[in-house]
Write a protein that holds these residues in place. Structure first.
Motif, PDB file in Angstrom:
ATOM      1  N   THR A  93       6.282 -16.716   3.112  1.00 45.19           N
ATOM      2  CA  THR A  93       6.384 -15.965   1.869  1.00 45.19           C
ATOM      3  C   THR A  93       6.551 -16.929   0.691  1.00 45.19           C
ATOM      4  O   THR A  93       6.600 -18.152   0.877  1.00 45.19           O
ATOM      5  CB  THR A  93       7.570 -15.001   1.915  1.00 45.19           C
ATOM      6  OG1 THR A  93       8.774 -15.766   2.132  1.00 45.19           O
ATOM      7  CG2 THR A  93       7.409 -14.000   3.049  1.00 45.19           C
ATOM      8  N   THR A 101       8.885 -11.515  -2.698  1.00 50.33           N
ATOM      9  CA  THR A 101       8.359 -10.153  -2.848  1.00 50.33           C
ATOM     10  C   THR A 101       6.937 -10.064  -2.319  1.00 50.33           C
ATOM     11  O   THR A 101       6.208 -11.062  -2.257  1.00 50.33           O
ATOM     12  CB  THR A 101       8.365  -9.711  -4.322  1.00 50.33           C
ATOM     13  OG1 THR A 101       7.412 -10.493  -5.054  1.00 50.33           O
ATOM     14  CG2 THR A 101       9.739  -9.856  -4.935  1.00 50.33           C
ATOM     15  N   CYS A 102       6.568  -8.863  -1.959  1.00 52.51           N
ATOM     16  CA  CYS A 102       5.216  -8.606  -1.473  1.00 52.51           C
ATOM     17  C   CYS A 102       4.190  -8.885  -2.557  1.00 52.51           C
ATOM     18  O   CYS A 102       3.122  -9.429  -2.288  1.00 52.51           O
ATOM     19  CB  CYS A 102       5.113  -7.152  -1.015  1.00 52.51           C
ATOM     20  SG  CYS A 102       3.457  -6.652  -0.515  1.00 52.51           S
ATOM     21  N   PHE A 136       2.390 -12.700   3.710  1.00 45.66           N
ATOM     22  CA  PHE A 136       2.027 -11.427   3.096  1.00 45.66           C
ATOM     23  C   PHE A 136       2.233 -10.267   4.064  1.00 45.66           C
ATOM     24  O   PHE A 136       2.858  -9.253   3.729  1.00 45.66           O
ATOM     25  CB  PHE A 136       0.571 -11.486   2.623  1.00 45.66           C
ATOM     26  CG  PHE A 136      -0.030 -10.152   2.313  1.00 45.66           C
ATOM     27  CD1 PHE A 136       0.441  -9.389   1.249  1.00 45.66           C
ATOM     28  CD2 PHE A 136      -1.060  -9.646   3.086  1.00 45.66           C
ATOM     29  CE1 PHE A 136      -0.110  -8.138   0.965  1.00 45.66           C
ATOM     30  CE2 PHE A 136      -1.612  -8.404   2.816  1.00 45.66           C
ATOM     31  CZ  PHE A 136      -1.136  -7.648   1.747  1.00 45.66           C
ATOM     32  N   PHE A 139       5.568  -8.249   4.955  1.00 48.54           N
ATOM     33  CA  PHE A 139       6.078  -7.122   4.163  1.00 48.54           C
ATOM     34  C   PHE A 139       5.500  -5.777   4.619  1.00 48.54           C
ATOM     35  O   PHE A 139       5.891  -4.735   4.103  1.00 48.54           O
ATOM     36  CB  PHE A 139       5.745  -7.327   2.678  1.00 48.54           C
ATOM     37  CG  PHE A 139       6.433  -8.502   2.061  1.00 48.54           C
ATOM     38  CD1 PHE A 139       7.698  -8.373   1.508  1.00 48.54           C
ATOM     39  CD2 PHE A 139       5.821  -9.755   2.042  1.00 48.54           C
ATOM     40  CE1 PHE A 139       8.337  -9.465   0.934  1.00 48.54           C
ATOM     41  CE2 PHE A 139       6.449 -10.852   1.470  1.00 48.54           C
ATOM     42  CZ  PHE A 139       7.720 -10.713   0.914  1.00 48.54           C
ATOM     43  N   GLN A 140       4.580  -5.806   5.578  1.00 54.05           N
ATOM     44  CA  GLN A 140       3.950  -4.559   6.005  1.00 54.05           C
ATOM     45  C   GLN A 140       4.876  -3.787   6.935  1.00 54.05           C
ATOM     46  O   GLN A 140       5.492  -4.344   7.847  1.00 54.05           O
ATOM     47  CB  GLN A 140       2.619  -4.831   6.699  1.00 54.05           C
ATOM     48  CG  GLN A 140       1.792  -3.576   6.931  1.00 54.05           C
ATOM     49  CD  GLN A 140       0.378  -3.899   7.386  1.00 54.05           C
ATOM     50  OE1 GLN A 140       0.150  -4.911   8.045  1.00 54.05           O
ATOM     51  NE2 GLN A 140      -0.561  -3.039   7.034  1.00 54.05           N
ATOM     52  N   PHE A 146       3.477  -1.134   2.466  1.00 55.69           N
ATOM     53  CA  PHE A 146       4.163  -2.406   2.241  1.00 55.69           C
ATOM     54  C   PHE A 146       5.474  -2.185   1.484  1.00 55.69           C
ATOM     55  O   PHE A 146       5.581  -1.302   0.648  1.00 55.69           O
ATOM     56  CB  PHE A 146       3.271  -3.362   1.450  1.00 55.69           C
ATOM     57  CG  PHE A 146       2.115  -3.896   2.254  1.00 55.69           C
ATOM     58  CD1 PHE A 146       2.157  -5.164   2.812  1.00 55.69           C
ATOM     59  CD2 PHE A 146       0.990  -3.118   2.475  1.00 55.69           C
ATOM     60  CE1 PHE A 146       1.101  -5.653   3.561  1.00 55.69           C
ATOM     61  CE2 PHE A 146      -0.080  -3.597   3.210  1.00 55.69           C
ATOM     62  CZ  PHE A 146      -0.015  -4.864   3.760  1.00 55.69           C
ATOM     63  N   HIS A 148       8.625  -3.764  -0.957  1.00 55.01           N
ATOM     64  CA  HIS A 148       8.758  -4.683  -2.085  1.00 55.01           C
ATOM     65  C   HIS A 148       9.383  -6.009  -1.664  1.00 55.01           C
ATOM     66  O   HIS A 148       8.907  -7.083  -2.031  1.00 55.01           O
ATOM     67  CB  HIS A 148       9.593  -4.010  -3.182  1.00 55.01           C
ATOM     68  CG  HIS A 148       9.888  -4.874  -4.355  1.00 55.01           C
ATOM     69  ND1 HIS A 148       8.913  -5.471  -5.119  1.00 55.01           N
ATOM     70  CD2 HIS A 148      11.071  -5.244  -4.914  1.00 55.01           C
ATOM     71  CE1 HIS A 148       9.465  -6.163  -6.089  1.00 55.01           C
ATOM     72  NE2 HIS A 148      10.774  -6.048  -5.984  1.00 55.01           N
ATOM     73  N   ASP A 156       9.837   1.176  -2.552  1.00 55.29           N
ATOM     74  CA  ASP A 156       8.430   1.078  -2.173  1.00 55.29           C
ATOM     75  C   ASP A 156       7.587   1.679  -3.291  1.00 55.29           C
ATOM     76  O   ASP A 156       7.121   2.810  -3.217  1.00 55.29           O
ATOM     77  CB  ASP A 156       8.173   1.796  -0.849  1.00 55.29           C
ATOM     78  CG  ASP A 156       8.915   1.131   0.299  1.00 55.29           C
ATOM     79  OD1 ASP A 156       9.376   1.863   1.178  1.00 55.29           O
ATOM     80  OD2 ASP A 156       9.036  -0.091   0.290  1.00 55.29           O
ATOM     81  N   THR A 160       3.553  -1.910  -5.498  1.00 56.98           N
ATOM     82  CA  THR A 160       3.597  -2.772  -4.320  1.00 56.98           C
ATOM     83  C   THR A 160       2.373  -2.541  -3.445  1.00 56.98           C
ATOM     84  O   THR A 160       1.688  -3.492  -3.053  1.00 56.98           O
ATOM     85  CB  THR A 160       4.882  -2.507  -3.507  1.00 56.98           C
ATOM     86  OG1 THR A 160       6.017  -2.761  -4.327  1.00 56.98           O
ATOM     87  CG2 THR A 160       4.937  -3.405  -2.285  1.00 56.98           C
ATOM     88  N   ALA A 164      -0.856  -4.966  -2.798  1.00 58.08           N
ATOM     89  CA  ALA A 164      -1.137  -5.294  -1.398  1.00 58.08           C
ATOM     90  C   ALA A 164      -2.596  -4.996  -1.075  1.00 58.08           C
ATOM     91  O   ALA A 164      -3.260  -5.752  -0.347  1.00 58.08           O
ATOM     92  CB  ALA A 164      -0.216  -4.513  -0.478  1.00 58.08           C
TER      93      ALA A 164
END
Length: 244
Positions: A93, A101-102, A136, A139-140, A146, A148, A156, A160, A164
């Motif tokens: 990340t 953060t995503c 990435f 965050f899923q 996804f 935040h 969410d 976000t 994504a």
């Protein structure tokens, strides 16, 4: 803020334009000069302050890569890539102003794809065996959406998932040898009254409103027809009464 020239340059570059209109003050070269002036000593960009933000830096990199105004290996791009690499964590990340953060991870993926770099394999963006793409996807959630941050699943926001989706689309386009936001050669749809958000809606009469609804259109026909029939009957009744 710096995101103004970033997205202005990105928009022009997406359609292969130098300027929106002839002799525009903010054409692509002038926007590039603005970004050069706003780059911070550490090699990136930020909305405020003197420390670069990974999120904004990735956005700026995307615009620069799409513009085609810089030669390969330009220090402006290389320094920004070095900064983002330094901000990558062992989880893959990226540490931004709001932490990991995503949205930041998504924009880094988009920037790498726009530059022609592989977010899954580029050695500059693999830390502790985790790539930028791994960071990435961290965050899923199980439902495919996804979050935040990695720890808070209550925030969410639509933003976000929207950003994504940009990253997911960028990776799919890269597989086909394409770049994100590349709309060059595609016609621009002219703005019309129907698409103008400031256009005031035209007031419609009752009959027009009913006619525009197919399920009620028969009423528009039936009511006047009934009126004509009743009017005819009344006319004949009056005529007979007078003759009597």
């Amino acid at each position: 803020g710096v995101n103004g020239p970033v997205f202005a340059l990105l928009t022009l570059s997406a359609f292969g334009l130098t300027s929106a209109v002839p002799d525009a003050e903010n054409d692509a070269p002038s926007l590039l000069d603005t970004l050069k002036k706003k780059v911070l000593p550490d090699g990136g960009w930020a909305l405020t302050g003197t420390k670069s933000d990974a999120d904004v830096t990735a956005m700026a990199l995307t615009a620069l890569a799409l513009s085609g105004l810089l030669p390969d290996g330009d220090p402006l791009v290389e320094n920004a890539l070095t900064l983002l690499s330094a901000r990558q964590t062992d989880r893959g990340t990226f540490a931004g102003t709001e932490g990991e953060t995503c949205e930041t991870a998504a924009w880094v993926v988009v920037a790498l794809c726009t530059l022609g770099l592989d977010p899954e394999k580029d050695p500059l963006f693999v830390k502790n065996g985790r790539s930028a793409a791994d960071g990435f996807f961290a965050f899923q959630k199980e439902d495919g959406m996804f979050r935040h941050t990695l720890t808070d699943s209550t925030y969410d926001a639509d933003l976000t998932d929207a950003e994504a989706l940009l990253a997911l689309a960028a990776m799919e386009l890269k597989k086909d040898g394409k770049k994100p936001f590349d709309y060059r050669g595609k016609p621009l749809k002219p703005l019309t009254a129907d698409s103008d958000p400031d256009e005031k809606p035209t007031k419609k009469g009752v009959l027009r409103t009913l006619w525009d609804a197919p399920e009620k259109r028969r009423l528009v026909i039936a009511v006047p027809a009934a009126a004509v029939v009743l009017g005819g009957i009344f006319f004949l009744w009056r005529k007979r009464r007078k003759s009597a």
